[in-house]
Design a protein around this motif. Sequence first.
Motif, mmCIF file in Angstrom:
data_model
loop_
_atom_site.group_PDB
_atom_site.id
_atom_site.type_symbol
_atom_site.label_atom_id
_atom_site.label_comp_id
_atom_site.label_asym_id
_atom_site.label_seq_id
_atom_site.Cartn_x
_atom_site.Cartn_y
_atom_site.Cartn_z
ATOM 1 N N UNK A 1 0.818 -1.209 0.000
ATOM 2 C CA UNK A 1 0.000 0.000 0.000
ATOM 3 C C UNK A 1 0.855 1.265 0.000
ATOM 4 N N UNK A 2 2.066 1.193 0.581
ATOM 5 C CA UNK A 2 2.921 2.377 0.660
ATOM 6 C C UNK A 2 3.426 2.823 -0.702
ATOM 7 N N UNK A 3 3.259 2.021 -1.737
ATOM 8 C CA UNK A 3 3.753 2.382 -3.070
ATOM 9 C C UNK A 3 2.636 2.839 -4.008
ATOM 10 N N UNK B 1 -10.508 1.006 2.577
ATOM 11 C CA UNK B 1 -9.656 2.142 2.908
ATOM 12 C C UNK B 1 -8.607 2.297 1.811
ATOM 13 N N UNK B 2 -8.786 3.310 0.972
ATOM 14 C CA UNK B 2 -7.884 3.492 -0.168
ATOM 15 C C UNK B 2 -6.587 4.165 0.276
ATOM 16 N N UNK B 3 -5.448 3.729 -0.266
ATOM 17 C CA UNK B 3 -4.164 4.335 0.118
ATOM 18 C C UNK B 3 -3.813 5.572 -0.699
ATOM 19 N N UNK B 4 -4.561 5.860 -1.761
ATOM 20 C CA UNK B 4 -4.236 6.979 -2.643
ATOM 21 C C UNK B 4 -5.520 7.454 -3.309
ATOM 22 N N UNK B 5 -5.525 8.649 -3.887
ATOM 23 C CA UNK B 5 -6.723 9.162 -4.548
ATOM 24 C C UNK B 5 -7.174 8.251 -5.693
ATOM 25 N N UNK B 6 -8.512 8.164 -5.849
ATOM 26 C CA UNK B 6 -9.103 7.382 -6.931
ATOM 27 C C UNK B 6 -9.819 8.325 -7.884
ATOM 28 N N UNK C 1 -1.596 12.503 -9.049
ATOM 29 C CA UNK C 1 -0.989 11.313 -8.465
ATOM 30 C C UNK C 1 -0.147 11.745 -7.273
ATOM 31 N N UNK C 2 -0.106 10.920 -6.254
ATOM 32 C CA UNK C 2 0.628 11.241 -5.026
ATOM 33 C C UNK C 2 1.931 10.453 -4.984
ATOM 34 N N UNK C 3 3.099 11.113 -5.257
ATOM 35 C CA UNK C 3 4.379 10.382 -5.165
ATOM 36 C C UNK C 3 4.578 9.836 -3.759
ATOM 37 N N UNK C 4 5.061 8.611 -3.679
ATOM 38 C CA UNK C 4 5.167 7.949 -2.390
ATOM 39 C C UNK C 4 6.584 7.940 -1.826
ATOM 40 N N UNK C 5 7.596 8.122 -2.681
ATOM 41 C CA UNK C 5 9.001 8.122 -2.234
ATOM 42 C C UNK C 5 9.309 6.897 -1.379
ATOM 43 N N UNK C 6 8.804 5.785 -1.775
ATOM 44 C CA UNK C 6 9.072 4.548 -1.039
ATOM 45 C C UNK C 6 10.483 4.056 -1.364
#
Length: 680
Positions: A136-138, A158-163, A640-645
Amino acid sequence: MTGTIIFDPLVPWAFVLIVAAIAMAGVILAAARGLNGWPLRGLAAVVVLAALTGPSYQQEDRAPLADIVMLLEDESASQSLSDRPEQTSTAADALAAQIAARPNTEVRRITVPDGDGDAGTQLMTTLSNALAEEPRARIAGILAFSDGRVHDTDLPLNLPAPMHLLLTGKSTDWDRRLSVRNAPAFAIIGEPVTLTLRIEDMGATPDTSGVAPLEISVDGAPPQSFQVPLGEDIELPVTLPHGGRNVIQFTVPMAEGELTDRNNTALIQMNGVRDRLRVLLVSGEPHPGGRTWRNLLKSDSSVDLVHFTILRPPEKQDGVPVSELSLIAFPTRELFLEKIDDFDLIIFDRYKRRGILPALYLDNVANYIREGGAVLVAAGADFAGADSIFRSPLGTVLPAAPTARVLDEPYRPNVTDLGARHPVTADLPGGGDWGRWLRQIDVSETAGNVVMSGVDDRPLLILDRAGEGRVALLASDHAWLWNRGYEGGGPQLELLRRLAHWMMKEPELEEEALTAEATGQTMRIKRRTLEDSTPPVTLVDPLGNETELTLSETSPGVFEGAFEGPEIGLYRLTNGDKTAVIGLGPAAPREFEKTIATAEVLAPVLTALRGGALKIEDGLPRLRNVRPGRPAAGRGWIGLTPRDAFETRDVRQTNLLPGWLVLFLSAALMTAAWLREGRR
């Protein structure tokens, strides 16, 4: 490569705080007493306290991980309408290429099929399964290419990022839908049941006259056409024509320009049942079997029984004053002329001509049979005599003639080879190991089917059709012996129950019948016949395609086969002169209940993380990077939300205060404090 100072205390933090408090108190006391070495003493305490916290320098060797963008491509049935498949494919390919060209970003393309059965579009379920396979972190974003007609938005997820929703369809789409409500599974034959129909237009509907054509077909018969108003509930009374399954098809012809006609047809399958079965039992001379007939018919709560026993024939002269007779007059005219059509079945139990029923009345009974009625004759010894009911107008419809012989000898009733194929006598309980009867009336068969035999294989039970009605002749009055358990008894109750229901034309007891039962898209076809074989069944699907299916014999007289229907709708079956219809699939497929594309269904899911919905026909959106919690969609763009994983490949730790250094510094500082205070 990154570096971080971390602490790993040698003792609990509470103990460190207690030591710090004691050290601070000592330093303050030293300063208050004017000792010149209190700063050095304080530094020594700090070194000891720092050593207790266990400081170390941690170095990590990290490798960045790519962000993941999930693309959900809706391929449910409603997405096959118009040019939606091309819209979805073109837009998904273009955005997938843009995302793949972004640095440190990967694309996951996921297909959303139809749900099992009539579950509809299970987009959120598919997304949940896909998220379970990815970290989910990516997840940087979720893009759904769909018409928005999703049927599992109530799934807690529970979504981890915008849809974001990329909406297919066009602003000019419109569709017409037929829906049927409150259709019961059962209805009483001959009594109307009210169905509620509604025809409504959805989307960018063209100007219409406010009415639409409606076609109604029962059991595959040619349809009747009506003009009905649009957008209003229509109360339609329907009367089932026969027992068993009745298939009613409502159809609205497809209008020019509408999206689909898949929601223009509704199939309603209702079972016709009888409310009350009216039976007239006319008993002649009293005998032990008379009570058996009465008890049998009275035990069935669905039977209304009218029973008359003729105890005082005209020739009986016993001198009893008429004023003392408690018997009522036999209402012959009312029963056999005025209300005969009110009865479903008439039973003559050991009845003989005694001058009570004129020939005109018995002729009316014969006409009652030819017009669809049913008569059962349970023959006694009188059937073989001069007063036999056969020697009346009723004899023209009876299937056998008496030979004037009465066989008073024990015999065991047997099911004939033909009877083993007839539903009335097939598979009777006990398998033929029954008690014997003691009397049989010798008859010669003139018509019908002999399903049971007695002495020397003489006809015992004969079933026949006369005109539109049915008649049965039981050439014995000893069926009651089974009921009394004589020599073990027999299936008297089951035999007479089946016999009565066959005469009243119950569909499950038809000897020549073609039926089908549906389970999902699979139908089980059953052909019952008295013949030794049956030709293949011809099936015509809703599109008009013909298929032949060979049936296999599963039991005497019963041939069965299975067929997987490729389409939802009405199927027509033909086998010889027998026809049947059956509907496969739901009466109104969920995928086609509403076909106009909309973002309203998914709006709560999209707004949870500030995603957006854009129409593909307005052009492809631009892609932007947005921070978590910020608006993730706008006019012509989605975020899009960059995750910097990252992935940690190696970790090294270096102790900042080794033991020797702590000992040296603390000893030096304490010694310096002592020297400064002048104490050598």
